[in-house]
Design an enzyme around this catalytic site. Sequence first.
Site, PDB file in Angstrom:
ATOM      1  N   GLU A  26       0.806  -1.125   0.180  1.00 21.49           N
ATOM      2  CA  GLU A  26      -0.235  -0.092  -0.064  1.00 21.49           C
ATOM      3  C   GLU A  26       0.939   1.255  -0.030  1.00 21.49           C
ATOM      4  O   GLU A  26       1.980   1.294   0.171  1.00 21.49           O
ATOM      5  CB  GLU A  26      -0.713   0.109   1.206  1.00 21.49           C
ATOM      6  N   LYS A 161      -3.016  -1.735  16.255  1.00 26.08           N
ATOM      7  CA  LYS A 161      -2.472  -0.926  17.285  1.00 26.08           C
ATOM      8  C   LYS A 161      -3.787  -0.743  18.332  1.00 26.08           C
ATOM      9  O   LYS A 161      -4.852  -0.766  17.974  1.00 26.08           O
ATOM     10  CB  LYS A 161      -2.302   0.433  16.825  1.00 26.08           C
TER      11      LYS A 161
END
Length: 302
Positions: A26, A161
């Site tokens: 990406e 995260k």
Amino acid sequence: MYNQHLLLSEEVRAALQANKPVVALESTIISHGMPYPQNVETARACERIARENGATPATCAILGGKLCVGLNDEQLEYLGKAGHKVAKVSRRDIPVMIAHKADGATTVAATMILAALAGIRVFATGGIGGVHRGAEVTMDISADLEELSQTPVTVVCAGAKSILDLGLTMEYLETKGVPVIGYGTDELPAFYTRQSGFAVPYRMDTPAEIAAAIRAARELAYPGGMLVVNPIPEAYSMDKAYIDGVIAQALSECEAQNVRGKAVTPFLLARIAEVTGGDSLASNIQLVYNNVAVAARIASEV
Ligand code: PSU
Ligand code: MN
């Protein structure tokens, strides 16, 4: 493989035509996820690591309104230098970017769309977006999750995260029918740390096993993809209490400054890197490398 909006690099086109392994990468991680020049160095190193592990890298982005799969060195440098000046592009943004002939960096969701159009089945990144903490009020849930349920690309990441609500993220993936596979682990990794306290439904220890699951989903014509969660290497894993404290601080600053929508994730990433004096960035880079290597080995077996 042909679409009027799609532009494959020569190298990627040749690899796909010859049925050779290809790994998508990406570009939001380059322009919005890391500072310059580490972002460009990391992007280049990812391409090298994919090759070393037997796959052709295909970094994805939108340039001049074209859905580009496979970028050259100047294009990587441009995206890295431009940073937040290029748009962060998710599913909803793609048609508008094409209409405006604009430049944009693709998130996990958008990269999955480009990869699927090109016929690429495996994609490596750092972390995915997920259900944000407080989403029961804000409804901030990344389009990455929805994409995993509808686009047949396997995403290799280091978990998510703990800026996110990891429990709700796992629930969402379960509801949407997305297989989550721990690579050599029974636990969801939390990006900077190997542990999160949340179990994954499946553990697999070899790229061949994962490739077999990818083939099965394809044979069943499943519409969605899979999520492979690959823990950060032990040597680069951060102290959990420390990083959790930094994340809590970044989250409260985000709220105090009223940061909203697609600006939330880049804001948090940048603040965490600042507060840790770059330590989180060093870990971030290493976990991405680790994911690229695993993705390349999976792609070689699919
Ligand atoms: N998580 C990270 N690093 C990142 C991203 C997420 O640890 O760079 C990027 C990815 O491109 C991901 C996007 O697809 O942020 C998710 O953004 P949002 O939460 O706005 O959907
Ligand atoms: Mn969001």
